[in-house]
Design a protein around this motif. Structure first.
Motif, PDB file in Angstrom:
ATOM      1  N   TYR A 131       0.787  -1.175   0.055  1.00  0.00           N
ATOM      2  CA  TYR A 131      -0.027  -0.043   0.000  1.00  0.00           C
ATOM      3  C   TYR A 131       0.836   1.263   0.094  1.00  0.00           C
ATOM      4  CZ  TYR A 131      -3.552  -3.199   1.344  1.00  0.00           C
ATOM      5  OH  TYR A 131      -4.142  -4.581   1.544  1.00  0.00           O
ATOM      6  N   ALA A 132       1.981   1.165   0.445  1.00  0.00           N
ATOM      7  CA  ALA A 132       2.719   2.323   0.874  1.00  0.00           C
ATOM      8  C   ALA A 132       3.105   3.171  -0.504  1.00  0.00           C
ATOM      9  CB  ALA A 132       3.730   2.177   2.017  1.00  0.00           C
ATOM     10  N   PRO A 133       3.594   1.964  -1.466  1.00  0.00           N
ATOM     11  CA  PRO A 133       4.096   3.028  -2.736  1.00  0.00           C
ATOM     12  C   PRO A 133       3.358   3.975  -3.423  1.00  0.00           C
ATOM     13  CG  PRO A 133       4.889   0.631  -2.645  1.00  0.00           C
ATOM     14  CD  PRO A 133       3.778   0.864  -1.471  1.00  0.00           C
ATOM     15  N   SER A 134       2.016   3.524  -3.568  1.00  0.00           N
ATOM     16  CA  SER A 134       1.093   4.656  -4.235  1.00  0.00           C
ATOM     17  C   SER A 134       0.966   5.806  -3.378  1.00  0.00           C
ATOM     18  CB  SER A 134      -0.138   3.671  -4.495  1.00  0.00           C
ATOM     19  OG  SER A 134      -0.715   3.322  -3.523  1.00  0.00           O
ATOM     20  N   ILE A 135       0.580   5.518  -2.129  1.00  0.00           N
ATOM     21  CA  ILE A 135       0.468   6.434  -0.973  1.00  0.00           C
ATOM     22  C   ILE A 135       1.665   7.223  -1.326  1.00  0.00           C
ATOM     23  CG2 ILE A 135       0.137   7.370   1.237  1.00  0.00           C
ATOM     24  CD1 ILE A 135      -1.473   4.609   1.629  1.00  0.00           C
ATOM     25  N   LEU A 136       2.770   6.976  -0.919  1.00  0.00           N
ATOM     26  CA  LEU A 136       3.887   7.843  -0.809  1.00  0.00           C
ATOM     27  C   LEU A 136       4.040   8.486  -2.200  1.00  0.00           C
ATOM     28  CD1 LEU A 136       6.248   5.364   1.283  1.00  0.00           C
ATOM     29  CD2 LEU A 136       5.028   7.474   2.024  1.00  0.00           C
ATOM     30  N   ARG A 137       4.090   7.839  -3.444  1.00  0.00           N
ATOM     31  CA  ARG A 137       4.237   8.727  -4.518  1.00  0.00           C
ATOM     32  C   ARG A 137       3.556   9.591  -4.748  1.00  0.00           C
ATOM     33  NH1 ARG A 137       0.978   8.082  -8.461  1.00  0.00           N
ATOM     34  NH2 ARG A 137       0.365   5.952  -8.066  1.00  0.00           N
ATOM     35  N   ILE A 138       2.125   9.618  -4.557  1.00  0.00           N
ATOM     36  CA  ILE A 138       0.934  10.716  -4.524  1.00  0.00           C
ATOM     37  C   ILE A 138       1.789  11.846  -3.565  1.00  0.00           C
ATOM     38  CG2 ILE A 138      -1.330  11.498  -4.042  1.00  0.00           C
ATOM     39  CD1 ILE A 138      -2.128   8.823  -5.116  1.00  0.00           C
ATOM     40  N   TYR A 139       1.934  11.473  -2.242  1.00  0.00           N
ATOM     41  CA  TYR A 139       2.594  12.526  -1.474  1.00  0.00           C
ATOM     42  C   TYR A 139       3.786  13.356  -1.762  1.00  0.00           C
ATOM     43  CZ  TYR A 139       3.450  14.656   3.052  1.00  0.00           C
ATOM     44  OH  TYR A 139       3.693  15.588   4.256  1.00  0.00           O
ATOM     45  N   ARG A 140       4.718  12.416  -2.437  1.00  0.00           N
ATOM     46  CA  ARG A 140       5.995  13.129  -2.942  1.00  0.00           C
ATOM     47  C   ARG A 140       5.634  14.141  -4.025  1.00  0.00           C
ATOM     48  NH1 ARG A 140       9.570   7.923  -1.868  1.00  0.00           N
ATOM     49  NH2 ARG A 140      10.732   8.688  -0.015  1.00  0.00           N
ATOM     50  N   GLU A 141       4.849  13.668  -4.781  1.00  0.00           N
ATOM     51  CA  GLU A 141       4.305  14.421  -5.935  1.00  0.00           C
ATOM     52  C   GLU A 141       3.743  15.953  -5.483  1.00  0.00           C
ATOM     53  OE1 GLU A 141       1.702  12.283  -8.349  1.00  0.00           O
ATOM     54  OE2 GLU A 141       3.273  11.196  -9.186  1.00  0.00           O
ATOM     55  N   ARG A 142       3.114  15.766  -4.340  1.00  0.00           N
ATOM     56  CA  ARG A 142       2.446  16.927  -3.840  1.00  0.00           C
ATOM     57  C   ARG A 142       3.062  17.867  -3.115  1.00  0.00           C
ATOM     58  NH1 ARG A 142      -3.603  14.442  -2.300  1.00  0.00           N
ATOM     59  NH2 ARG A 142      -4.312  14.159  -4.591  1.00  0.00           N
ATOM     60  N   TYR A 143       4.197  17.219  -2.345  1.00  0.00           N
ATOM     61  CA  TYR A 143       4.788  17.918  -1.298  1.00  0.00           C
ATOM     62  C   TYR A 143       6.426  17.486  -1.610  1.00  0.00           C
ATOM     63  CZ  TYR A 143       0.206  18.218   0.748  1.00  0.00           C
ATOM     64  OH  TYR A 143      -0.902  18.138   0.825  1.00  0.00           O
ATOM     65  N   PRO A 144       7.082  17.776  -2.642  1.00  0.00           N
ATOM     66  CA  PRO A 144       8.375  17.407  -2.889  1.00  0.00           C
ATOM     67  C   PRO A 144       9.547  18.104  -1.875  1.00  0.00           C
ATOM     68  CG  PRO A 144       7.622  18.808  -4.474  1.00  0.00           C
ATOM     69  CD  PRO A 144       6.273  18.681  -3.493  1.00  0.00           C
ATOM     70  N   GLN A 145       9.170  18.922  -1.297  1.00  0.00           N
ATOM     71  CA  GLN A 145       9.991  19.546  -0.518  1.00  0.00           C
ATOM     72  C   GLN A 145      10.266  18.855   1.068  1.00  0.00           C
ATOM     73  OE1 GLN A 145       7.141  20.807  -1.074  1.00  0.00           O
ATOM     74  NE2 GLN A 145       6.120  21.261   0.690  1.00  0.00           N
ATOM     75  N   VAL A 146       9.326  17.866   1.239  1.00  0.00           N
ATOM     76  CA  VAL A 146       9.348  17.274   2.585  1.00  0.00           C
ATOM     77  C   VAL A 146      10.158  15.966   2.325  1.00  0.00           C
ATOM     78  CG1 VAL A 146       7.895  15.943   4.214  1.00  0.00           C
ATOM     79  CG2 VAL A 146       6.861  17.873   3.039  1.00  0.00           C
ATOM     80  N   LYS A 147      11.133  15.839   3.473  1.00  0.00           N
ATOM     81  CA  LYS A 147      11.722  14.573   3.565  1.00  0.00           C
ATOM     82  C   LYS A 147      11.144  13.722   4.261  1.00  0.00           C
ATOM     83  CE  LYS A 147      16.327  13.127   5.348  1.00  0.00           C
ATOM     84  NZ  LYS A 147      17.561  13.520   5.969  1.00  0.00           N
ATOM     85  N   LEU A 148      11.007  12.501   3.534  1.00  0.00           N
ATOM     86  CA  LEU A 148      10.574  11.235   3.970  1.00  0.00           C
ATOM     87  C   LEU A 148      11.465  10.314   4.387  1.00  0.00           C
ATOM     88  CD1 LEU A 148       7.437  10.712   1.714  1.00  0.00           C
ATOM     89  CD2 LEU A 148       7.444  11.768   3.921  1.00  0.00           C
ATOM     90  N   ILE A 149      11.286   9.660   5.672  1.00  0.00           N
ATOM     91  CA  ILE A 149      12.128   8.699   6.239  1.00  0.00           C
ATOM     92  C   ILE A 149      11.229   7.463   6.589  1.00  0.00           C
ATOM     93  CG2 ILE A 149      13.924   7.890   7.876  1.00  0.00           C
ATOM     94  CD1 ILE A 149      14.662  10.687   7.947  1.00  0.00           C
ATOM     95  N   LEU A 150      11.452   6.205   5.795  1.00  0.00           N
ATOM     96  CA  LEU A 150      10.427   5.165   6.187  1.00  0.00           C
ATOM     97  C   LEU A 150      11.303   4.057   7.073  1.00  0.00           C
ATOM     98  CD1 LEU A 150       9.470   4.352   2.476  1.00  0.00           C
ATOM     99  CD2 LEU A 150       8.462   5.671   4.166  1.00  0.00           C
TER     100      LEU A 150
END
Length: 88
Positions: free
Chosen positions: A9-28
């Motif tokens: 599930y995470a890949p699609s959710i994270l892809r959309i999030y990164r597209e909308r908020y590219p300036q946010v650093k995500l650490i999984l």
């Protein structure tokens, strides 16, 4: 985040999030629900994918997906004669 969530599930959710908020650093990080709840409660992390139920009144919970579990058993098992396993 559990391995099932991470890979399913995470890949699609994270892809959309990164597209909308590219300036946010995500650490999984992987881990158990209880550990994630504690990390959220103590502000060590901002967001977690966890299993319900969660009994922490300070957290806001939004269900992303409803999981269905199946039972796999031998055809000779006594429960195999049922179309649906009885709830006792």
């Amino acid at each position: 985040m559990t391995e099932a969530t991470l890979f399913c599930y995470a890949p699609s959710i994270l892809r959309i999030y990164r597209e909308r908020y590219p300036q946010v650093k995500l650490i999984l990080k992987g881990g158990e629900t209880e550990a994630h709840v504690e990390a959220l409660r103590t502000h060590q992390i901002d967001v977690a994918f966890v299993y319900l139920p969660i009994r922490e009144p300070t957290l806001w919970v939004y269900p992303l997906h409803e999981q269905f579990y199946i039972a796999a058993l031998s055809s000779s098992h006594p429960l195999a004669r049922y179309k649906q396993i009885p709830q006792w």
